[in-house]
Design an enzyme around this catalytic site. Structure first.
Site, PDB file in Angstrom:
ATOM      1  CG  HIS A  55      -2.252   0.577   0.999  1.00 58.86           C
ATOM      2  ND1 HIS A  55      -3.265  -0.112   0.393  1.00 58.86           N
ATOM      3  CD2 HIS A  55      -2.747   1.797   1.288  1.00 58.86           C
ATOM      4  CE1 HIS A  55      -4.328   0.654   0.323  1.00 58.86           C
ATOM      5  NE2 HIS A  55      -4.049   1.820   0.861  1.00 58.86           N
TER       6      HIS A  55
ATOM      7  NE  ARG B 147      -8.215   4.644  -7.981  1.00 54.03           N
ATOM      8  CZ  ARG B 147      -8.290   5.913  -7.617  1.00 54.03           C
ATOM      9  NH1 ARG B 147      -8.684   6.829  -8.490  1.00 54.03           N
ATOM     10  NH2 ARG B 147      -7.980   6.277  -6.397  1.00 54.03           N
ATOM     11  CB  THR B 148      -1.477   1.987  -8.899  1.00 54.22           C
ATOM     12  OG1 THR B 148      -1.891   3.355  -8.847  1.00 54.22           O
ATOM     13  CG2 THR B 148      -0.059   1.897  -9.427  1.00 54.22           C
TER      14      THR B 148
ATOM     15  CE1 TYR C 246      -8.625  -7.019  -6.601  1.00 56.30           C
ATOM     16  CE2 TYR C 246      -9.886  -5.387  -5.383  1.00 56.30           C
ATOM     17  CZ  TYR C 246      -8.756  -5.746  -6.096  1.00 56.30           C
ATOM     18  OH  TYR C 246      -7.757  -4.827  -6.294  1.00 56.30           O
ATOM     19  CE1 TYR C 247     -11.205  -3.811  -2.355  1.00 53.41           C
ATOM     20  CE2 TYR C 247     -13.570  -3.824  -2.007  1.00 53.41           C
ATOM     21  CZ  TYR C 247     -12.444  -3.213  -2.506  1.00 53.41           C
ATOM     22  OH  TYR C 247     -12.538  -2.010  -3.151  1.00 53.41           O
TER      23      TYR C 247
END
Length: 142
Positions: A70, A78-79, A106-107
């Site tokens: 992070h 997004r990156t 996903y999370y």
């Protein structure tokens, strides 16, 4: 890439590693302290460049590990998804889309990888998304 993601959204932080500690809402994983971001990113790049695994697995792991660090205040997901897709494209694969209806899965898969070092759920998700992308592509060219 991050600088482009946040262009005209947050020009002050665009492309700059964070200088504060952050938490991820709803996740058990706590990103490393900001003082560790630079060396962890260097380590991530070294590991990525020396991985000897399938390209789809490598791209998925890049995404998971990037998001785990992070490195930015905003725009990490997004990156990471862009980096994953650039990696897939550079290996001859199609870019994948994490559908909105799969957001919770996903999370959960990311959190499982971060807290338990179990990448399989996320890798499976990317493999399935790659298969879906290929099916879409084939239906278009037919």
């Amino acid at each position: 890439v991050h600088q482009l993601v946040l262009k005209n959204i947050d020009d002050t932080n665009a492309g700059c590693y964070r200088h504060e500690n952050v938490i991820i809402a709803g996740a058990q994983h706590i990103p490393p302290e900001h003082l560790h971001v630079q060396p962890l990113m260097t380590e991530l790049i070294d590991c990525y460049q020396n991985q000897a695994c399938h390209p789809v697995e490598r791209a998925a792991r890049l995404h998971v590990d990037f998001v785990g660090i992070h490195p930015f205040v905003d725009g990490n997901g997004r990156t990471a998804r862009l980096l994953m897709n650039f990696d897939l494209l550079s290996s001859g694969y199609l870019p994948v889309i994490i559908e909105a209806e799969n957001r919770l899965v996903y999370y959960e898969a990311l959190d499982k990888a971060h807290t338990g070092k179990c990448y399989q759920d996320y890798i499976t998700m990317v493999v399935e998304a790659e298969e879906q992308a290929l099916k879409r592509y084939l239906s278009i060219v037919r």
